[in-house]
Design a protein around this motif. Structure first.
Motif, PDB file in Angstrom:
ATOM      1  N   ARG A  80       4.676  13.895  -3.068  1.00 30.46           N
ATOM      2  CA  ARG A  80       5.346  12.926  -2.198  1.00 30.46           C
ATOM      3  C   ARG A  80       5.261  11.521  -2.798  1.00 30.46           C
ATOM      4  O   ARG A  80       6.242  10.774  -2.817  1.00 30.46           O
ATOM      5  N   ILE A  81       4.079  11.168  -3.301  1.00 26.16           N
ATOM      6  CA  ILE A  81       3.911   9.845  -3.904  1.00 26.16           C
ATOM      7  C   ILE A  81       4.715   9.735  -5.184  1.00 26.16           C
ATOM      8  O   ILE A  81       5.337   8.700  -5.470  1.00 26.16           O
ATOM      9  N   TRP A  82       4.742  10.789  -5.982  1.00 29.97           N
ATOM     10  CA  TRP A  82       5.542  10.758  -7.216  1.00 29.97           C
ATOM     11  C   TRP A  82       7.020  10.538  -6.905  1.00 29.97           C
ATOM     12  O   TRP A  82       7.706   9.803  -7.611  1.00 29.97           O
ATOM     13  N   ARG A  83       7.509  11.166  -5.827  1.00 31.37           N
ATOM     14  CA  ARG A  83       8.898  10.960  -5.434  1.00 31.37           C
ATOM     15  C   ARG A  83       9.104   9.525  -4.956  1.00 31.37           C
ATOM     16  O   ARG A  83      10.102   8.878  -5.305  1.00 31.37           O
ATOM     17  N   GLU A  84       8.164   9.038  -4.141  1.00 33.12           N
ATOM     18  CA  GLU A  84       8.287   7.685  -3.589  1.00 33.12           C
ATOM     19  C   GLU A  84       8.298   6.628  -4.687  1.00 33.12           C
ATOM     20  O   GLU A  84       9.012   5.626  -4.595  1.00 33.12           O
ATOM     21  N   LEU A  85       7.519   6.860  -5.739  1.00 34.41           N
ATOM     22  CA  LEU A  85       7.385   5.872  -6.810  1.00 34.41           C
ATOM     23  C   LEU A  85       8.122   6.297  -8.084  1.00 34.41           C
ATOM     24  O   LEU A  85       7.916   5.710  -9.145  1.00 34.41           O
ATOM     25  N   GLY A  86       8.985   7.287  -7.946  1.00 35.54           N
ATOM     26  CA  GLY A  86       9.637   7.848  -9.134  1.00 35.54           C
ATOM     27  C   GLY A  86      10.469   6.855  -9.917  1.00 35.54           C
ATOM     28  O   GLY A  86      10.588   6.964 -11.144  1.00 35.54           O
ATOM     29  N   ASP A  87      11.079   5.895  -9.242  1.00 38.15           N
ATOM     30  CA  ASP A  87      11.937   4.919  -9.920  1.00 38.15           C
ATOM     31  C   ASP A  87      11.211   3.616 -10.218  1.00 38.15           C
ATOM     32  O   ASP A  87      11.831   2.644 -10.641  1.00 38.15           O
ATOM     33  N   VAL A  88       9.895   3.585  -9.988  1.00 38.43           N
ATOM     34  CA  VAL A  88       9.127   2.354 -10.166  1.00 38.43           C
ATOM     35  C   VAL A  88       8.420   2.372 -11.518  1.00 38.43           C
ATOM     36  O   VAL A  88       7.760   3.362 -11.866  1.00 38.43           O
ATOM     37  N   HIS A  89       8.558   1.287 -12.255  1.00 36.40           N
ATOM     38  CA  HIS A  89       7.812   1.129 -13.511  1.00 36.40           C
ATOM     39  C   HIS A  89       6.752   0.058 -13.316  1.00 36.40           C
ATOM     40  O   HIS A  89       7.052  -1.068 -12.913  1.00 36.40           O
ATOM     41  N   PHE A 148       0.827  -1.202   0.000  1.00 40.37           N
ATOM     42  CA  PHE A 148       0.000   0.000   0.000  1.00 40.37           C
ATOM     43  C   PHE A 148       0.864   1.256   0.000  1.00 40.37           C
ATOM     44  O   PHE A 148       1.882   1.335   0.687  1.00 40.37           O
ATOM     45  N   VAL A 149       0.415   2.231  -0.776  1.00 39.12           N
ATOM     46  CA  VAL A 149       0.963   3.586  -0.724  1.00 39.12           C
ATOM     47  C   VAL A 149      -0.204   4.494  -0.368  1.00 39.12           C
ATOM     48  O   VAL A 149      -1.207   4.541  -1.086  1.00 39.12           O
ATOM     49  N   VAL A 150      -0.089   5.202   0.749  1.00 35.90           N
ATOM     50  CA  VAL A 150      -1.214   5.949   1.302  1.00 35.90           C
ATOM     51  C   VAL A 150      -1.172   7.395   0.836  1.00 35.90           C
ATOM     52  O   VAL A 150      -0.144   8.077   0.960  1.00 35.90           O
ATOM     53  N   TYR A 151      -2.299   7.832   0.285  1.00 36.09           N
ATOM     54  CA  TYR A 151      -2.454   9.225  -0.114  1.00 36.09           C
ATOM     55  C   TYR A 151      -3.490   9.877   0.787  1.00 36.09           C
ATOM     56  O   TYR A 151      -4.638   9.435   0.859  1.00 36.09           O
ATOM     57  N   ASP A 152      -3.084  10.914   1.495  1.00 35.98           N
ATOM     58  CA  ASP A 152      -3.990  11.688   2.330  1.00 35.98           C
ATOM     59  C   ASP A 152      -4.657  12.743   1.454  1.00 35.98           C
ATOM     60  O   ASP A 152      -3.993  13.656   0.955  1.00 35.98           O
ATOM     61  N   LYS A 153      -5.967  12.595   1.249  1.00 34.11           N
ATOM     62  CA  LYS A 153      -6.666  13.487   0.324  1.00 34.11           C
ATOM     63  C   LYS A 153      -6.602  14.950   0.756  1.00 34.11           C
ATOM     64  O   LYS A 153      -6.716  15.853  -0.073  1.00 34.11           O
ATOM     65  N   SER A 154      -6.406  15.192   2.036  1.00 34.60           N
ATOM     66  CA  SER A 154      -6.311  16.578   2.507  1.00 34.60           C
ATOM     67  C   SER A 154      -4.968  17.203   2.176  1.00 34.60           C
ATOM     68  O   SER A 154      -4.793  18.417   2.317  1.00 34.60           O
ATOM     69  N   SER A 155      -4.002  16.399   1.720  1.00 33.94           N
ATOM     70  CA  SER A 155      -2.656  16.923   1.455  1.00 33.94           C
ATOM     71  C   SER A 155      -2.518  17.556   0.081  1.00 33.94           C
ATOM     72  O   SER A 155      -1.496  18.182  -0.218  1.00 33.94           O
ATOM     73  N   GLY A 156      -3.514  17.367  -0.785  1.00 32.55           N
ATOM     74  CA  GLY A 156      -3.530  18.036  -2.076  1.00 32.55           C
ATOM     75  C   GLY A 156      -2.327  17.727  -2.933  1.00 32.55           C
ATOM     76  O   GLY A 156      -1.827  16.601  -2.983  1.00 32.55           O
ATOM     77  N   GLY A 181       1.757  11.369 -12.532  1.00 28.76           N
ATOM     78  CA  GLY A 181       3.132  11.250 -12.063  1.00 28.76           C
ATOM     79  C   GLY A 181       3.603   9.821 -11.895  1.00 28.76           C
ATOM     80  O   GLY A 181       4.672   9.590 -11.314  1.00 28.76           O
ATOM     81  N   LEU A 182       2.831   8.847 -12.390  1.00 29.72           N
ATOM     82  CA  LEU A 182       3.185   7.440 -12.252  1.00 29.72           C
ATOM     83  C   LEU A 182       3.679   6.901 -13.584  1.00 29.72           C
ATOM     84  O   LEU A 182       3.153   7.236 -14.648  1.00 29.72           O
ATOM     85  N   ASN A 183       4.691   6.061 -13.547  1.00 30.43           N
ATOM     86  CA  ASN A 183       5.318   5.501 -14.748  1.00 30.43           C
ATOM     87  C   ASN A 183       4.714   4.127 -15.032  1.00 30.43           C
ATOM     88  O   ASN A 183       4.971   3.160 -14.306  1.00 30.43           O
ATOM     89  N   ALA A 184       3.871   4.038 -16.057  1.00 24.95           N
ATOM     90  CA  ALA A 184       3.192   2.785 -16.375  1.00 24.95           C
ATOM     91  C   ALA A 184       3.229   2.512 -17.865  1.00 24.95           C
ATOM     92  O   ALA A 184       3.130   3.432 -18.684  1.00 24.95           O
ATOM     93  N   GLY A 185       3.365   1.225 -18.218  1.00 27.83           N
ATOM     94  CA  GLY A 185       3.386   0.850 -19.619  1.00 27.83           C
ATOM     95  C   GLY A 185       2.062   1.106 -20.308  1.00 27.83           C
ATOM     96  O   GLY A 185       2.018   1.478 -21.476  1.00 27.83           O
ATOM     97  N   VAL A 186       0.969   0.914 -19.588  1.00 28.27           N
ATOM     98  CA  VAL A 186      -0.362   1.157 -20.130  1.00 28.27           C
ATOM     99  C   VAL A 186      -1.281   1.546 -18.980  1.00 28.27           C
ATOM    100  O   VAL A 186      -1.125   1.077 -17.854  1.00 28.27           O
ATOM    101  N   ARG A 187      -2.222   2.436 -19.280  1.00 29.99           N
ATOM    102  CA  ARG A 187      -3.163   2.932 -18.272  1.00 29.99           C
ATOM    103  C   ARG A 187      -4.559   2.479 -18.679  1.00 29.99           C
ATOM    104  O   ARG A 187      -5.061   2.874 -19.729  1.00 29.99           O
ATOM    105  N   LEU A 188      -5.156   1.650 -17.823  1.00 33.95           N
ATOM    106  CA  LEU A 188      -6.463   1.065 -18.102  1.00 33.95           C
ATOM    107  C   LEU A 188      -7.511   1.719 -17.221  1.00 33.95           C
ATOM    108  O   LEU A 188      -7.341   1.780 -16.002  1.00 33.95           O
ATOM    109  N   GLY A 189      -8.584   2.214 -17.846  1.00 36.10           N
ATOM    110  CA  GLY A 189      -9.647   2.872 -17.096  1.00 36.10           C
ATOM    111  C   GLY A 189     -11.022   2.402 -17.527  1.00 36.10           C
ATOM    112  O   GLY A 189     -11.169   1.473 -18.326  1.00 36.10           O
TER     113      GLY A 189
END
Length: 365
Positions: A76-85, A62-70, A104-112
């Motif tokens: 912070r999450i982009w930095r934490e996951l910056g080297d993750v593909h 889990f990576v926790v995002y506090d919605k009040s942190s905007g 800010g996330l590095n993904a091969g494909v984005r499914l929605g």
């Protein structure tokens, strides 16, 4: 040209921040992905409260995002996951906040979601969309992500862990008694009229005690609205005084309390889906939201469903003529639910407390 989906993903990102009921409905899709690829890493970006409910879920980082942190929280999450593909990002949150976070996330494909189910321009932030699935239940919409990824085994499984301290916490409230858990209030939102009456709940509490020997425990958050509802319910009770645990449990403690209960009654809110996840018999009270879309999935035949009546009475339309998932925005809609509706559903549930053997087959029949 369509962006290809990975045939054998090594690392998947699930993006779903909220809410409590929704993340409970999402867990079976995660379990299906894990069965298909036992070695896959799954990183789930989730809200803070939702994390406290699901913490310890096996095989999930889990990576926790506090919605009040905007925006600062996103960075912070982009930095934490910056080297993750990630081989794929499963964008399961239909909100502009989540879509911005996805950038800010590095993904091969984005499914929605497909266009019919997407909201807040989500399709602009994804490269592949789900196949259309008209009139899908929320749980099935999440499972559609697993299907799109190539998963064939979509059996339902949750296995949400309960730490020993949560079980101890629950035992302090139920003291080994056979209990009915009532969570009377849905999360307060603008024009979100999901709450039934205090007098109605009090009458059900009396019935549960006299007819079934159940002690009722009131649960919920600590907001002034919820505390006032609890106090009003108690004022309407005569002989069967409920235990008031509103605002006094942790989320894991509430989950343990629900797990130990004989039954749960609540409006369209997190606790009905928490009960569903734990296999606890549950009566959902629905008038302003469509239970075909949002009822506790395995216990849909036990819901009190006044949604069609509310659509006709307050929207002046037939249920077939409105957009799927429309809410009835009228403060009196829940008053269509009667005491007889609720005790009838409770009596039937306690007489045969079994979930649907295969709820998807029943819904398709």
């Amino acid at each position: 040209m369509k962006h290809p989906l990975p045939a054998h993903p090594a690392h998947l990102c699930v993006l779903r921040l909220s809410a409590l009921g929704d993340v409970c409905n999402l867990v079976p899709a995660v379990r299906a992905l894990q069965r298909q690829w036992p070695q896959v890493r799954i990183t789930w970006i989730i809200g803070r409260g939702e994390y406290s409910l699901l913490t310890g879920l096996s095989g999930v980082e889990f990576v926790v995002y506090d919605k009040s942190s905007g925006l600062a929280g996103m960075r912070r999450i982009w930095r934490e996951l910056g080297d993750v593909h990630f081989d794929a990002l499963l964008h399961m949150q239909q909100s502009i906040r989540a879509s911005m976070l996805s950038l800010g996330l590095n993904a091969g494909v984005r499914l929605g979601f497909d266009r019919a189910r997407a909201k807040d321009w989500q399709t602009l932030f994804t490269q592949r969309q789900l196949e259309p699935h008209p009139h899908a239940h929320v749980l099935e919409s999440f499972m559609d992500f697993a299907r799109m990824m190539g998963v064939g085994d979509t059996r339902l499984a949750w296995d949400i862990p309960l730490p020993p301290e949560a079980v101890t916490e629950a035992g302090q409230w139920d003291a080994g008694r056979r209990t009915l858990v009532i969570s009377p209030c849905a999360n307060p939102r603008l024009r979100n009229f999901r709450n039934w009456s205090a007098a109605g709940y009090a009458a059900v509490i009396e019935h549960a005690r006299t007819q079934h020997g159940l002690t009722t425990i009131l649960t919920g958050g600590g907001s002034p609205q919820e505390r006032e509802m609890g106090a009003e319910i108690r004022r309407h009770c005569s002989s069967a005084e409920p235990v008031d645990a509103i605002g006094a449990t942790s989320l894991k403690g509430l989950l343990a309390l629900i797990d130990r209960a004989a039954a749960v009654i609540a409006p369209d809110s997190g606790p009905v889906h928490m009960a569903n996840a734990m296999g606890t018999p549950v009566v959902g009270l629905f008038a302003t939201t469509n239970p075909e879309r949002a009822a506790p999935y395995c216990w849909r035949r036990h819901v009190v469903n006044r949604y069609p009546d509310a659509v006709r009475t307050y929207m002046h339309k037939s249920p077939e003529a409105i957009v799927w998932g429309s809410r009835v925005r009228h403060a009196d809609a829940m008053s269509l639910i009667t005491f007889e509706d609720v005790i009838g559903a409770l009596d039937r549930l306690l007489a045969a407390p079994r979930p649907l053997d295969d709820p998807r087959q029943e819904s398709a029949s």
